[in-house]
Design a protein around this motif. Structure first.
Motif, PDB file in Angstrom:
ATOM      1  N   ARG A 159      17.957  26.814  78.131  1.00  0.00           N
ATOM      2  CA  ARG A 159      17.217  27.143  79.476  1.00  0.00           C
ATOM      3  C   ARG A 159      15.794  26.010  80.075  1.00  0.00           C
ATOM      4  O   ARG A 159      15.412  25.825  78.195  1.00  0.00           O
ATOM      5  CB  ARG A 159      17.097  27.762  79.288  1.00  0.00           C
ATOM      6  CG  ARG A 159      17.794  29.470  79.327  1.00  0.00           C
ATOM      7  CD  ARG A 159      17.909  30.352  79.202  1.00  0.00           C
ATOM      8  NE  ARG A 159      17.030  30.915  77.702  1.00  0.00           N
ATOM      9  CZ  ARG A 159      16.092  32.012  77.796  1.00  0.00           C
ATOM     10  NH1 ARG A 159      15.764  32.612  78.971  1.00  0.00           N
ATOM     11  NH2 ARG A 159      15.768  31.781  76.399  1.00  0.00           N
ATOM     12  N   ALA A 160      15.231  25.768  81.089  1.00  0.00           N
ATOM     13  CA  ALA A 160      13.729  25.463  80.607  1.00  0.00           C
ATOM     14  C   ALA A 160      13.681  25.631  81.884  1.00  0.00           C
ATOM     15  O   ALA A 160      13.512  26.295  82.913  1.00  0.00           O
ATOM     16  CB  ALA A 160      14.623  23.776  81.249  1.00  0.00           C
ATOM     17  N   GLY A 161      12.136  25.661  82.338  1.00  0.00           N
ATOM     18  CA  GLY A 161      11.034  26.531  82.809  1.00  0.00           C
ATOM     19  C   GLY A 161       9.750  26.405  81.956  1.00  0.00           C
ATOM     20  O   GLY A 161       9.540  26.097  81.157  1.00  0.00           O
ATOM     21  N   GLU A 162       9.182  26.734  83.069  1.00  0.00           N
ATOM     22  CA  GLU A 162       7.476  26.778  82.657  1.00  0.00           C
ATOM     23  C   GLU A 162       7.007  27.657  81.174  1.00  0.00           C
ATOM     24  O   GLU A 162       6.030  27.728  80.376  1.00  0.00           O
ATOM     25  CB  GLU A 162       6.241  26.754  83.630  1.00  0.00           C
ATOM     26  CG  GLU A 162       6.510  25.099  83.900  1.00  0.00           C
ATOM     27  CD  GLU A 162       5.162  24.755  85.968  1.00  0.00           C
ATOM     28  OE1 GLU A 162       4.160  24.772  85.328  1.00  0.00           O
ATOM     29  OE2 GLU A 162       5.283  25.448  86.624  1.00  0.00           O
ATOM     30  N   ARG A 163       7.862  28.699  81.823  1.00  0.00           N
ATOM     31  CA  ARG A 163       7.366  29.508  80.444  1.00  0.00           C
ATOM     32  C   ARG A 163       8.795  31.047  80.488  1.00  0.00           C
ATOM     33  O   ARG A 163       9.674  30.570  81.823  1.00  0.00           O
ATOM     34  CB  ARG A 163       6.751  31.345  81.133  1.00  0.00           C
ATOM     35  CG  ARG A 163       5.261  30.681  81.615  1.00  0.00           C
ATOM     36  CD  ARG A 163       4.294  31.291  81.885  1.00  0.00           C
ATOM     37  NE  ARG A 163       4.339  32.369  80.686  1.00  0.00           N
ATOM     38  CZ  ARG A 163       3.380  33.311  80.572  1.00  0.00           C
ATOM     39  NH1 ARG A 163       2.446  34.374  81.602  1.00  0.00           N
ATOM     40  NH2 ARG A 163       3.041  34.472  79.999  1.00  0.00           N
ATOM     41  N   LEU A 164       9.493  31.090  79.563  1.00  0.00           N
ATOM     42  CA  LEU A 164      10.990  31.567  79.402  1.00  0.00           C
ATOM     43  C   LEU A 164      10.445  32.526  78.652  1.00  0.00           C
ATOM     44  O   LEU A 164       9.889  33.315  78.418  1.00  0.00           O
ATOM     45  CB  LEU A 164      12.001  30.568  78.697  1.00  0.00           C
ATOM     46  CG  LEU A 164      12.452  28.709  78.982  1.00  0.00           C
ATOM     47  CD1 LEU A 164      12.438  28.610  78.015  1.00  0.00           C
ATOM     48  CD2 LEU A 164      12.811  29.544  80.954  1.00  0.00           C
ATOM     49  N   GLU A 165      11.276  33.831  78.627  1.00  0.00           N
ATOM     50  CA  GLU A 165      11.365  35.655  78.113  1.00  0.00           C
ATOM     51  C   GLU A 165      11.991  35.124  76.747  1.00  0.00           C
ATOM     52  O   GLU A 165      13.379  33.828  76.580  1.00  0.00           O
ATOM     53  CB  GLU A 165      12.568  36.458  78.852  1.00  0.00           C
ATOM     54  CG  GLU A 165      12.123  37.404  78.147  1.00  0.00           C
ATOM     55  CD  GLU A 165      12.501  38.375  79.209  1.00  0.00           C
ATOM     56  OE1 GLU A 165      13.065  39.481  77.952  1.00  0.00           O
ATOM     57  OE2 GLU A 165      13.280  38.174  80.253  1.00  0.00           O
ATOM     58  N   LEU A 166      11.786  34.882  75.590  1.00  0.00           N
ATOM     59  CA  LEU A 166      12.129  34.683  74.269  1.00  0.00           C
ATOM     60  C   LEU A 166      12.622  35.851  73.245  1.00  0.00           C
ATOM     61  O   LEU A 166      10.923  36.521  73.096  1.00  0.00           O
ATOM     62  CB  LEU A 166      11.153  33.494  73.942  1.00  0.00           C
ATOM     63  CG  LEU A 166      11.552  32.449  74.614  1.00  0.00           C
ATOM     64  CD1 LEU A 166      10.466  31.347  73.929  1.00  0.00           C
ATOM     65  CD2 LEU A 166      12.799  31.618  74.326  1.00  0.00           C
ATOM     66  N   HIS A 167      13.351  36.172  72.172  1.00  0.00           N
ATOM     67  CA  HIS A 167      13.085  37.160  71.407  1.00  0.00           C
ATOM     68  C   HIS A 167      14.192  35.977  70.138  1.00  0.00           C
ATOM     69  O   HIS A 167      14.406  35.685  70.207  1.00  0.00           O
ATOM     70  CB  HIS A 167      14.447  37.850  72.013  1.00  0.00           C
ATOM     71  CG  HIS A 167      13.902  38.997  73.195  1.00  0.00           C
ATOM     72  ND1 HIS A 167      12.770  39.870  73.552  1.00  0.00           N
ATOM     73  CD2 HIS A 167      14.609  38.276  74.486  1.00  0.00           C
ATOM     74  CE1 HIS A 167      12.908  40.501  74.581  1.00  0.00           C
ATOM     75  NE2 HIS A 167      13.381  38.707  75.510  1.00  0.00           N
ATOM     76  N   GLY A 168      13.059  37.025  69.283  1.00  0.00           N
ATOM     77  CA  GLY A 168      13.569  36.390  67.323  1.00  0.00           C
ATOM     78  C   GLY A 168      13.156  34.989  67.447  1.00  0.00           C
ATOM     79  O   GLY A 168      12.207  34.859  67.571  1.00  0.00           O
TER      80      GLY A 168
END
Length: 209
Positions: free
Chosen positions: A169-178
């Motif tokens: 995934r690539a984006g200016e902001r990403l939802e991330l966990h762990g």
């Protein structure tokens, strides 16, 4: 495309060089120790120099290039030695004088404003272990942002030596966990395609699997 690559002997830089050559580009690798660059290709040129002090060599290397990639880093050490700041203080002006506008800078997720989206465990690790490294990267980024270059800042999450998947995934902001991860091969894939496509000019790109 003629690409000048700084940090070509590092684990991510090696991938950038390899994939750039596979895509048909010409690579000029600026390295301190040419003996560490094992890649062999007719379109690979090696220039020896120190990015923190050899302003003349940098200026000569930049001339005639279409784009510059910085994959500079301190790899396994936690001390920055101000590598990124000192290098970009020479690289950015050299590019401006030569009229080479395109720069892709490999940074790290958690530097600057990107830290707001880091999962808690990752933020703790960064604050405890990477404070000096990230501070150096942030200063270097500010030099780039203040320039007139067509820059892209690349923020990969935790790097691995995994295979090229092309499924990231690539984006200016990403939802991330762990503790999100991405392979160096996939990061290099993004960098080479960004040079070709220019989707993130004067933008940041967070990368994760």
């Amino acid at each position: 495309m003629n690409i000048l690559l700084f940090g070509a002997t590092g684990p991510t830089g090696l991938q950038v060089a390899k994939q750039s050559l596979e895509r048909g580009h010409t690579v000029r690798a600026f390295v301190r120790d040419p003996g560490r660059l094992t890649t062999r290709d007719d379109r690979l040129r090696v220039v020896a120099g120190d990015t923190t002090r050899d302003a003349g060599a940098i200026a000569e290397a930049v001339r005639g290039q279409d784009a510059v990639v910085s994959a500079l880093g301190r790899h396994l050490t936690l001390k920055s030695d101000r590598l990124i700041e000192r290098s970009l203080r020479l690289i950015v002006p050299a590019m401006e004088r030569a009229g080479v506008r395109r720069l892709v800078l490999l940074s790290a997720f958690g530097v600057g404003a990107s830290g707001r989206d880091a999962p808690l465990l990752q933020r703790l690790m960064q604050r405890l272990l990477l404070r000096d490294i990230f501070a150096d990267k942030l200063v270097g980024e500010s030099l780039v942002r203040q320039s007139g270059l067509d820059w892209s800042l690349v923020y990969p999450v935790m790097l691995t030596d995994g295979p090229l998947t092309r499924q990231y995934r690539a984006g200016e902001r990403l939802e991330l966990h762990g503790l999100p991860k991405i392979s160096r091969a996939d990061v290099a894939h993004f960098i080479v395609h960004e040079l070709e496509q220019g989707a993130y000019v004067r933008k940041t790109a967070v990368l994760s699997d």
